[in-house]
Design a protein around this motif. Sequence first.
Motif: not given
Length: 335
Positions: A165-168, A171-172, A190-193
Amino acid sequence: MGGRENTDEVYVLDLCDEVLGEQGLRQHRFDWLLGDTGAAGRRTRVPVDSYWPGRKLVVEYREMQHDQPTPFFDKPGRLTVSGVERGEQRALYDARRDAEIPAHGLHLLVIRPTDLDANSRGRLHRKDRTGDLKAVRSLLAAARGTDTSPRTSWASDEDRVVDAFRRWLVVEGWTPVAPTDPHTDIEAVRGDQRLVGEAKGQTMEPGTDADIAYGQLLRRMTDPSPDTRYALVVPSSSVSQALRVPPPVRSLLRISVYEVTDDGSVRMRERIPAQSETSTPLGGSPQAPSVTEPITRPEGPRNDEKPVSHMTRPVIRERFGDDLVNVPSCVRGGT
């Protein structure tokens, strides 16, 4: 003997050398595995713990500071070349190794203290070398695809799920960070998320473990921001149990279920759109609306409103109807 030669990492890598019958290249650096750009505008090569070129095998030994906040190693307040604290930097580079090493055609084996004879603080006892050697031999055989015996270490399978899951996530476009709660399995931004995840591996009681995982996620829900989402990450064998909680309930709680297949692929099962909507999923690419439309939360909180995790069965029936009553006790606020 003192210094680095007497560390748990060296002990584990020595066991690997013994099993493989050859010495690996310690702290090897690949030209394609690079850190972030520093103040001088250069990127340094990131080392791996050990590499066996003839076997196309890399082994990483990750102690507890790699998976949970550890002030002694993290040096809170000190920023690294990436502009983040050391714990976050470590998680970022671990994720980069997890993604880049397999992408370059190499086998990657991550060994943790839980795979061997260790105490509660993650320090190896090193008193049963024969037992540790047997455990390492089994892990190496599985990593090289030569182990056809059933998996016996459920802790290792949970690690497999977390690593995939960390690798995914990397990539995302997500950046794994040191979890806010030390008991969280994985956290990323990721950004504000922000995404907070709880993972489970293969177990003898997947239904019970899925219910426990939902309860663990409820205890992590300390941030009211709609930009904070939650992930339940399970192997393929546990997906049906994880999806027993009705989609409307998962939507209200901002929980998404992710499946990690046997080959390490990751996919979302019944994705929940972000409240800010955006039909853009956590993975980053737009997708069509799901067949099951989520029930949105009533606008404006009530003054007497209690958290969903504390709702009793009558309250759930009153608020959301009979179809949401039959949910696991961990979601209803039970024991």
